[in-house]
Enzyme design. Structure first.
Site, PDB file in Angstrom:
ATOM      1  N   GLU A 124       0.817  -1.213   0.000  1.00 40.40           N
ATOM      2  CA  GLU A 124       0.000   0.000   0.000  1.00 40.40           C
ATOM      3  C   GLU A 124       0.853   1.266   0.000  1.00 40.40           C
ATOM      4  OE1 GLU A 124      -2.725   2.184  -0.670  1.00 40.40           O
ATOM      5  OE2 GLU A 124      -3.755   0.415   0.120  1.00 40.40           O
ATOM      6  N   ASP A 196      10.459   8.307 -10.567  1.00 42.26           N
ATOM      7  CA  ASP A 196       9.661   7.943  -9.398  1.00 42.26           C
ATOM      8  C   ASP A 196       8.187   7.816  -9.780  1.00 42.26           C
ATOM      9  OD1 ASP A 196       9.332   7.893  -6.267  1.00 42.26           O
ATOM     10  OD2 ASP A 196       7.921   9.416  -6.961  1.00 42.26           O
ATOM     11  N   LYS A 200       5.437   4.372  -9.972  1.00 39.84           N
ATOM     12  CA  LYS A 200       4.124   4.361  -9.326  1.00 39.84           C
ATOM     13  C   LYS A 200       3.001   4.104 -10.320  1.00 39.84           C
ATOM     14  CE  LYS A 200       5.746   7.458  -5.666  1.00 39.84           C
ATOM     15  NZ  LYS A 200       5.746   8.847  -5.150  1.00 39.84           N
TER      16      LYS A 200
END
Length: 415
Positions: A124, A196, A200
């Protein structure tokens, strides 16, 4: 009592230890078990830590201890985090992580190992820090066909762009401020070049569409070329520039996935996501647009998400959570050059304005001029209708041959 281990005692790891030890009773009520930290793995010395007796430099202490049922991997990077995670899962230990790089590059393999060994691999905290997104997508929105996922996924770049938009600060000055405030690393490449955010959106795409999307197949561009001139034109157009990670499934079944600066209209729910905050929009066929908002990083927000996964693992020691996707390859991603979208374009030329307008109009569908105050006489800006990327590049090359120099080109998003 359930014994757990924490691998890594950096910013997030120390936060995980802090949350677990300061909220022991409330966590025990939620988990239906008392959770005790048995080991903290780190190669450094912490002689003044109140947890000094829990530190170990030997991973074997964790992997070979049958009492350890859940491991939090908060080391970062791929190696040795991958090897350690794999060995823990092979021993039937559940693993939780905030390590987006590892999940983005090895997620499919680690999920399969977890499945084979009746363990859980939860992450998560890998996207959005403390913002709940993985669990809502896998559970709360499970009845939906996900049409699209798009978001501001990196707080550092969003902070920089916010300073450029609000305070007319240059990219370089805004980056220096972000570094001074601790929002950006000394080497900010992973943030400002989009890597980054790419990791994601790969995780979210894999979760949404069931096949692993690897970062190397995703077109990725950062914000290092953003200028105050572009910010001003965006405002004149009626929007702002944000670094967006976006994925949607096309009619042919392939994924249109990208990370790049985009112009978004002011009435978009993402336009007002500023500073170090993240915003993630999930567009479902039944729910419509659902937006998740909050701080995407930070010690305690991220640690909170890691601990929530630890609690989930403790509650499912004898059962698996259904969080899974199959492996995927380059064939599931639409080549970026074949994708299509409208653009904003800024050019300079010694030709007269009318000639520039006519030449742009002959090459780009439905081009419209936009203006900004104090623009140089030889600078012009346009927005166009949707056009395939390789056709865009051909048209730009044709402009260059006609002595119209393209200074910038930014995708316009429909968000």
């Amino acid at each position: 009592m359930i014994q757990v281990a924490v691998m890594g005692y950096g910013v997030v790891g120390s936060g995980v230890v802090e949350v677990l030890t300061q909220h022991t009773d409330s966590i025990a009520k939620r988990a239906k078990e008392t959770i005790n930290i048995k080991y903290i793995l780190d190669i450094r010395e912490f002689p003044d830590s109140p947890f000094v007796d829990k530190f170990t430099k030997n991973f074997d202490d964790i992997v070979n201890d049958e009492e350890v049922r859940v491991v939090a991997e908060v080391m970062g990077g791929v190696h040795p985090a991958y090897e350690f995670t794999k060995q823990c899962l092979l021993k039937g230990k559940s693993v939780v992580t905030s390590n987006k790089e590892l999940v983005a590059t090895k997620g499919a393999e680690l999920l399969e190992i977890a499945r084979q060994n009746n363990a859980n691999y939860l992450f998560e905290a890998s996207v959005g820090g403390g913002i709940p997104i993985i669990r809502p997508m896998s559970q709360c929105l499970a009845a939906n066909e996900v049409i699209e996922v798009a978001g501001i996924l990196n707080g550092t770049t969003n902070f920089i762009l916010t300073k450029m938009i609000r305070e007319n600060m240059s990219f370089d000055d805004a980056l220096k401020m972000a570094q001074r405030l601790g929002y950006a690393e000394r080497n900010p490449a992973a943030d400002v070049e989009g890597h980054d955010a790419c990791r994601k959106i790969c995780i979210l795409a894999s979760l949404a569409y069931g096949k692993h999307v690897y970062p190397e197949y995703v077109h990725t561009a950062g914000i290092t070329n953003m200028t105050l001139e572009d910010v001003a034109y965006a405002a004149s157009w009626g929007g702002v520039i944000k670094l967006i990670g976006q994925v949607k499934r096309l009619e042919d079944g392939k994924l249109d996935i990208t990370v790049e600066p985009m112009l978004i209209a002011r009435d978009s729910q993402l336009a007002s996501v500023d500073d170090v905050f993240n915003g993630i929009l999930v567009r479902g066929d039944a729910t419509g647009d659902v937006v998740f908002y909050g701080k995407g990083a930070g010690k305690l927000p991220t640690a909170s998400a890691v601990v929530a996964d630890i609690i989930d693992c403790v509650k499912h020691l004898k059962a698996r959570k259904y969080l899974y996707w199959n492996d995927g390859g380059e064939e599931i991603v639409k080549p970026y050059a074949e994708t299509s979208y409208p653009i904003y374009m800024r050019v300079s030329s010694t030709l007269d304005k009318q000639t520039v307008i006519e030449k742009v109009a002959s090459l780009f569908r439905n081009s419209r001029s936009i203006v900004r105050t104090n623009a140089p006489e030889n600078e012009f800006a346009f927005v166009t209708d949707s056009m395939v990327v390789n056709r865009q590049e051909e048209a730009i090359a044709a402009l260059e041959q006609d002595k119209i120099h393209v200074l910038s080109k930014i995708r316009i998003a429909d968000l």
